[in-house]
Design an enzyme around this catalytic site. Structure first.
Site, short mmCIF file in Angstrom:
data_model
loop_
_atom_site.label_atom_id
_atom_site.label_comp_id
_atom_site.label_asym_id
_atom_site.label_seq_id
_atom_site.Cartn_x
_atom_site.Cartn_y
_atom_site.Cartn_z
N ASN A 179 -15.96 34.59 -9.58
CA ASN A 179 -16.70 35.57 -10.41
C ASN A 179 -17.89 34.91 -11.08
O ASN A 179 -18.97 35.51 -11.17
CB ASN A 179 -15.77 36.22 -11.44
CG ASN A 179 -15.02 37.40 -10.88
OD1 ASN A 179 -15.61 38.46 -10.65
ND2 ASN A 179 -13.73 37.22 -10.60
N HIS B 53 -10.46 41.93 -15.08
CA HIS B 53 -9.02 41.92 -14.79
C HIS B 53 -8.79 42.63 -13.45
O HIS B 53 -9.35 43.70 -13.22
CB HIS B 53 -8.25 42.61 -15.91
CG HIS B 53 -6.77 42.54 -15.69
ND1 HIS B 53 -6.04 41.40 -15.92
CD2 HIS B 53 -5.90 43.47 -15.23
CE1 HIS B 53 -4.77 41.62 -15.61
NE2 HIS B 53 -4.67 42.88 -15.20
N ASP C 207 -10.38 42.43 -27.01
CA ASP C 207 -9.92 42.58 -28.39
C ASP C 207 -8.69 41.69 -28.59
O ASP C 207 -8.44 40.81 -27.77
CB ASP C 207 -9.65 44.06 -28.73
CG ASP C 207 -8.49 44.63 -27.94
OD1 ASP C 207 -7.78 43.86 -27.24
OD2 ASP C 207 -8.27 45.85 -28.01
N GLY D 113 -5.56 42.23 -28.29
CA GLY D 113 -4.40 42.42 -27.40
C GLY D 113 -4.61 41.73 -26.07
O GLY D 113 -5.61 41.04 -25.85
#
Ligand code: GAR
Length: 202
Positions: free
Chosen positions: A15, A109, A141, A143
């Site tokens: 990536n 992701h 964030d 999480g």
């Protein structure tokens, strides 16, 4: 002045390479100021150095999360990084890190979030039996893989897929949408309403 990207990775770095190709081709109006890996053996570090992009390893072994993140944040600030791009960076960021770069950290992701967060998303999708999966670029964030979604791309799951063939199909889309999402964020042509990232017209 050109905006500065900081790339964080832990491994192969494909990536990162796709982003670097688009930067070099003038398709992303930015420069890559620094590539940081937590693993010294990450292939992405070598690829960066071959391209003449500053690349360093900050090893995470033995350090607690925030102590480590303070080292990384200090390096990013020193390089005056505007946007942090996680590209296969296999660590969860501390609240400290996220507060230092509010809405300035992106992650890619390999699933259509909120399905299959965490590790081995492609294997999770295959084992669950979904017929469509894909990839997601989102703001980071506190999480795990839970921040507001900027872009997604879908790919089919085929009958004879293995984790490898499915991952490869997803990866092609990752390489495309990560640069697109970076351009959206750099252009500022979006607004955030709750969890929704609303893309604005020109
Ligand atoms: C990519 O598939 C990326 O989506 C995934 O790791 C791979 C890194 O490949 N990231 C995650 O699973 C994060 N939870 P790369 O090093 O070749 O870019």
């Amino acid at each position: 002045m050109k905006k500065k990207l900081g790339i964080l990775l832990s491994g192969r770095g494909s990536n990162f390479e796709a982003i670097a190709d688009n930067v070099a081709a003038g398709k992303i109006p930015a420069e890559i100021a620094i590539v940081i890996s937590n693993r010294p053996e990450a292939r992405g570090l070598e690829v960066a150095r071959q391209r003449g992009i500053p690349a360093i390893c900050i090893p995470s072994k033995g350090l607690d999360r925030e102590t480590y993140d303070r080292l990384v944040v200090a390096e990013l600030k020193k390089r005056e990084v505007d946007l942090v791009c996680l590209a296969g960076f296999m660590r969860i960021l501390s609240p400290y890190f996220i507060r230092e770069f509010p809405y300035r950290i992106l992650n890619i992701h390999p699933s259509l979030l909120p399905a299959f967060p965490g590790l081995e998303a492609q294997r999770q999708a295959l084992e669950y039996g979904v017929k469509i999966t894909g990839c997601t670029v989102h703001f980071v964030d506190e999480g795990v893989d839970s921040g507001p979604i900027i872009l997604q791309a879908a790919v089919p799951v085929l009958n004879n897929d293995t984790v490898e063939t499915l991952s490869e199909r997803i990866l092609r889309e990752e390489h495309r949408i990560y640069s697109e999402a970076i351009n959206i964020v750099l252009s500022g042509k979006y607004r955030i309403e709750g969890r929704r990232v609303i893309l604005l017209e020109d």
